[in-house]
Design a protein around this motif. Sequence first.
Motif, PDB file in Angstrom:
ATOM      1  N   HIS A  20      31.528  -4.454 -59.369  1.00 11.19           N
ATOM      2  CA  HIS A  20      31.895  -4.954 -58.045  1.00 11.19           C
ATOM      3  C   HIS A  20      31.408  -6.399 -57.861  1.00 11.19           C
ATOM      4  CE1 HIS A  20      32.900  -4.542 -53.767  1.00 11.19           C
ATOM      5  NE2 HIS A  20      31.739  -5.124 -53.493  1.00 11.19           N
ATOM      6  N   LYS A  21      30.179  -6.657 -58.266  1.00  9.26           N
ATOM      7  CA  LYS A  21      29.631  -8.006 -58.143  1.00  9.26           C
ATOM      8  C   LYS A  21      30.362  -8.996 -59.040  1.00  9.26           C
ATOM      9  CE  LYS A  21      25.060  -6.312 -56.965  1.00  9.26           C
ATOM     10  NZ  LYS A  21      23.693  -6.058 -57.456  1.00  9.26           N
ATOM     11  N   ILE A  22      30.658  -8.574 -60.262  1.00  8.14           N
ATOM     12  CA  ILE A  22      31.360  -9.452 -61.202  1.00  8.14           C
ATOM     13  C   ILE A  22      32.774  -9.756 -60.704  1.00  8.14           C
ATOM     14  CG2 ILE A  22      32.358  -9.584 -63.531  1.00  8.14           C
ATOM     15  CD1 ILE A  22      29.859  -8.006 -64.475  1.00  8.14           C
ATOM     16  N   SER A  23      33.478  -8.729 -60.250  1.00  4.28           N
ATOM     17  CA  SER A  23      34.839  -8.960 -59.772  1.00  4.28           C
ATOM     18  C   SER A  23      34.843  -9.800 -58.492  1.00  4.28           C
ATOM     19  CB  SER A  23      35.578  -7.643 -59.559  1.00  4.28           C
ATOM     20  OG  SER A  23      34.982  -6.893 -58.533  1.00  4.28           O
ATOM     21  N   GLY A  24      33.805  -9.679 -57.675  1.00  2.00           N
ATOM     22  CA  GLY A  24      33.682 -10.528 -56.501  1.00  2.00           C
ATOM     23  C   GLY A  24      33.488 -11.989 -56.882  1.00  2.00           C
ATOM     24  N   LEU A  25      32.674 -12.232 -57.905  1.00  2.00           N
ATOM     25  CA  LEU A  25      32.486 -13.602 -58.384  1.00  2.00           C
ATOM     26  C   LEU A  25      33.764 -14.159 -59.007  1.00  2.00           C
ATOM     27  CD1 LEU A  25      28.885 -13.386 -59.912  1.00  2.00           C
ATOM     28  CD2 LEU A  25      29.602 -14.584 -57.849  1.00  2.00           C
TER      29      LEU A  25
END
Length: 118
Positions: free
Chosen positions: A43-48
């Motif tokens: 989730h964090k990676i795709s948000g970045l």
Amino acid sequence: MSIEDKILDLNFQRKAAKVTLGVSMGITALTALNMNSRMSQLHKISGLVMLGCAIWHASLYGSPYSEFLQNRKAKGRGRKRSEANLALENLSDDKSISAKSAPIKRKPRARKKRLALE
């Protein structure tokens, strides 16, 4: 058209940025439904990735980079047009043929009369 020309094409980059934005937004939304440790990292990676794609997409409209890409494409068109003009000049008919057409003359717009409030 070579791969380099396609990658440096402004419309191709705009479409690619929109697709990557959509995919990363979908992954972000789906990973938000199940937030275990692995999904939290994804989730964090795709948000970045979504943030980076949004910046990339915004840079393709009205920035010096987009102007560079448009000028690069226009220079390529200019070369093609100059070659076409040379071919037209070398016609054996000795007829005057213009590669550029005259601009279309338009009627001026009728102006609305303003009423004075007196």
